[in-house]
Design a protein around this motif. Sequence first.
Motif, PDB file in Angstrom:
ATOM      1  N   ASP A  76       0.263  -1.322  -0.040  1.00  0.00           N
ATOM      2  CA  ASP A  76       0.025   0.121   0.376  1.00  0.00           C
ATOM      3  C   ASP A  76       0.916   1.580   0.306  1.00  0.00           C
ATOM      4  O   ASP A  76       0.628   1.722  -0.888  1.00  0.00           O
ATOM      5  N   GLU A  77       1.586   0.873   0.912  1.00  0.00           N
ATOM      6  CA  GLU A  77       2.512   2.536   0.481  1.00  0.00           C
ATOM      7  C   GLU A  77       3.450   2.196   0.227  1.00  0.00           C
ATOM      8  O   GLU A  77       3.990   4.078  -0.539  1.00  0.00           O
TER       9      GLU A  77
ATOM     10  N   LEU B  75      -7.398   2.412  -6.113  1.00  0.00           N
ATOM     11  CA  LEU B  75      -6.618   3.796  -6.278  1.00  0.00           C
ATOM     12  C   LEU B  75      -6.536   5.069  -7.311  1.00  0.00           C
ATOM     13  O   LEU B  75      -6.354   5.702  -7.292  1.00  0.00           O
TER      14      LEU B  75
ATOM     15  N   ASP C  29       1.504   3.797  -3.676  1.00  0.00           N
ATOM     16  CA  ASP C  29       0.848   5.506  -2.832  1.00  0.00           C
ATOM     17  C   ASP C  29       1.665   6.430  -3.896  1.00  0.00           C
ATOM     18  O   ASP C  29       1.520   7.553  -4.056  1.00  0.00           O
TER      19      ASP C  29
END
Length: 217
Positions: A55-56, A88, A59
Motif C-alpha cells: 500500500d505504501e 487507488l 501510494d
Amino acid sequence: MPKRRVFFSFEFHKDAWRASQVRNMGKVDNSSTFSDNDWEEVRLKTDTAIRKWIDEQLDKRSCLVVLIGATTSSRKWVKYEIEKAYQLNKGIVGIRIHKLKDMYGNQTTAGANPFYSLYTQEGYRLSNYIEVFDSNYSLSTYVYDDIKENIEQFVLDELTEATNDLPRQSELPTSEIGRATKQASLAFLGRLQLARKEFKDAIETYKQIIDYGDNII
C-alpha cells in the motif's frame, strides 16, 4: 520527458531475473526499482505487514506495471497489487516477459492474462480495459529492445486513460475509502499535463486546486 514513478509487480521466484532486466532499463524513475533484498525482507513478514508495504509503495507511484510470466496470474500478491492499484485509480499496464531469458538462459511459456480473473466494481473483467504489451519478436535480445523502446510511451498512454477515468468529488461519498478526491484528481491531471508539456492546461488545472483552499501540490 520526466521519468514515471511506477510499481513493478511480478512473480519473484520465477521471474526476478527477467523482471530485473525491465526494471533496470532506465526508462522509469530510479525510485521505482526497489532492490531484490527489499522484497526478500518483506515477503518473510506477516500478510498484514506485506499489505502495508505494498500500500505504501503504490501510494507513491503513478502506475502499476505487471510483468507477466508463465504463472504470474495465479500469484496472491500480484492479484492484491492489481486490485489495490485499481482501487487507488492508478494507471495499470501489463508487459509479457516470458520471452526474456532467465539467469540460466531459458525462455518460458506465455501465461494467462492476470487481469482476466479480476473485475471492476461494475462486474466487468479488468482485461477488457487494461492493455498488455506482448512483443512480436521471439529472440530474447529483440524482445528486450522492443520493451525498452515502448515501455515509456506505453505507461504514459495508460496514465492518460487513468486520468480520464478519475472520479470527481461530486460523485464520491465522503466516507468512501481509497478513491480520489477532487483535489487529488486535479493534482494527478496537472502532473500528467506537465509531463506532456501541456503547460497552459497545467496552469489552469493548478488554479482549480488553489481555488479549493488549503492544498499541498
